[in-house]
Design an enzyme around this catalytic site. Sequence first.
Site, mmCIF file in Angstrom:
data_model
loop_
_atom_site.group_PDB
_atom_site.id
_atom_site.type_symbol
_atom_site.label_atom_id
_atom_site.label_comp_id
_atom_site.label_asym_id
_atom_site.label_seq_id
_atom_site.Cartn_x
_atom_site.Cartn_y
_atom_site.Cartn_z
ATOM 1 N N ASP A 1 -5.975 -3.758 -1.896
ATOM 2 C CA ASP A 1 -4.857 -3.358 -1.045
ATOM 3 C C ASP A 1 -4.184 -4.556 -0.365
ATOM 4 O OD1 ASP A 1 -3.406 -2.192 1.265
ATOM 5 O OD2 ASP A 1 -4.478 -0.363 0.738
ATOM 6 N N SER B 1 0.835 -1.200 0.000
ATOM 7 C CA SER B 1 0.000 0.000 0.000
ATOM 8 C C SER B 1 0.878 1.262 0.000
ATOM 9 C CB SER B 1 -0.961 -0.035 1.194
ATOM 10 O OG SER B 1 -2.020 0.881 1.032
#
Length: 301
Positions: free
Chosen positions: A198, A55
């Site tokens: 993510d 991320s």
Amino acid sequence: MNPLQGTSGDEDAPTGALVLGGGGPVGASWMSALLDGLMSEGLPVAKCDVVMGTSAGSVVGAWLTMQPDGLRSVPERMRERAAWHAANAGAGRGDRNLLQSMGDTAGKGTGSALSTAQAAVAAMPPISADQARGLWQPFLPEGKWPRRLQIVAVDAGTGTARAWSAQDDIPLTVAVSCSTAAPGVAPPVAVADAIWVDGGVRSGTNADLLVNSGGDSGHDGVVPGAAAGKVLIVAPLPSDDIAREEAILVGRGHDVRVVIADRFYQKPTDMIDPRFIDIATAAGTRQARDVAADLGKWWSQ
């Protein structure tokens, strides 16, 4: 000899692995300031053999491996990214409650990751690879994907993680978009015959993928040979995953250090709030000064 050099005494020698965790635009601002500060103190963080980003860590990892001097520009770029999140929220797009659930379910197995990933797909329609490229191109350095950079995302159809690399034949911008597709606040990405979300859905750091042979990673180990060495884990957010992953790495013979951000925020959604960019940057700069000496001694041993 400079005590912050690699153990070989060669300032240009690569050393160890660096794991950069998730934390939104605000976490990326903290990490970029921290790493820039550590480099100013002489630590060889930009020369690690492997840099794995999840991320926000994928964004900072790209700058660190491609244009380390550009780390100082990251907070301003992330201010614009955070403003994008604020505009989405103002327009009623997504579901910010899912961002909290990602932290609650990370590290609890593939089933939990799958549930969160599927909720993310339901909350925001997936975008194409072309759309993903355009979404992140303004925020990343130009150039070839460095061979040593790994970017973690989660397959929303299976709940398993993959560490994208330069060998996977997708653009760096697309991989970053996959890795930063936080549930409820950023769109999933359809690429490589799957929909991706993510990497923090599985873990905030995913450091155990450094020694994973097959399984979640989808590769025969993220680090070629998975040779024991030094591993520095840098995380904007604390989580139970970090202690678990550190234990796995230590059990494989790695020498691990962890740096977690001194708390400068109140809740997870603060990590996508543009008002926290300057606070995070100052906190990262300050923390770099606090930890540099100790990390320098560890790195030189």
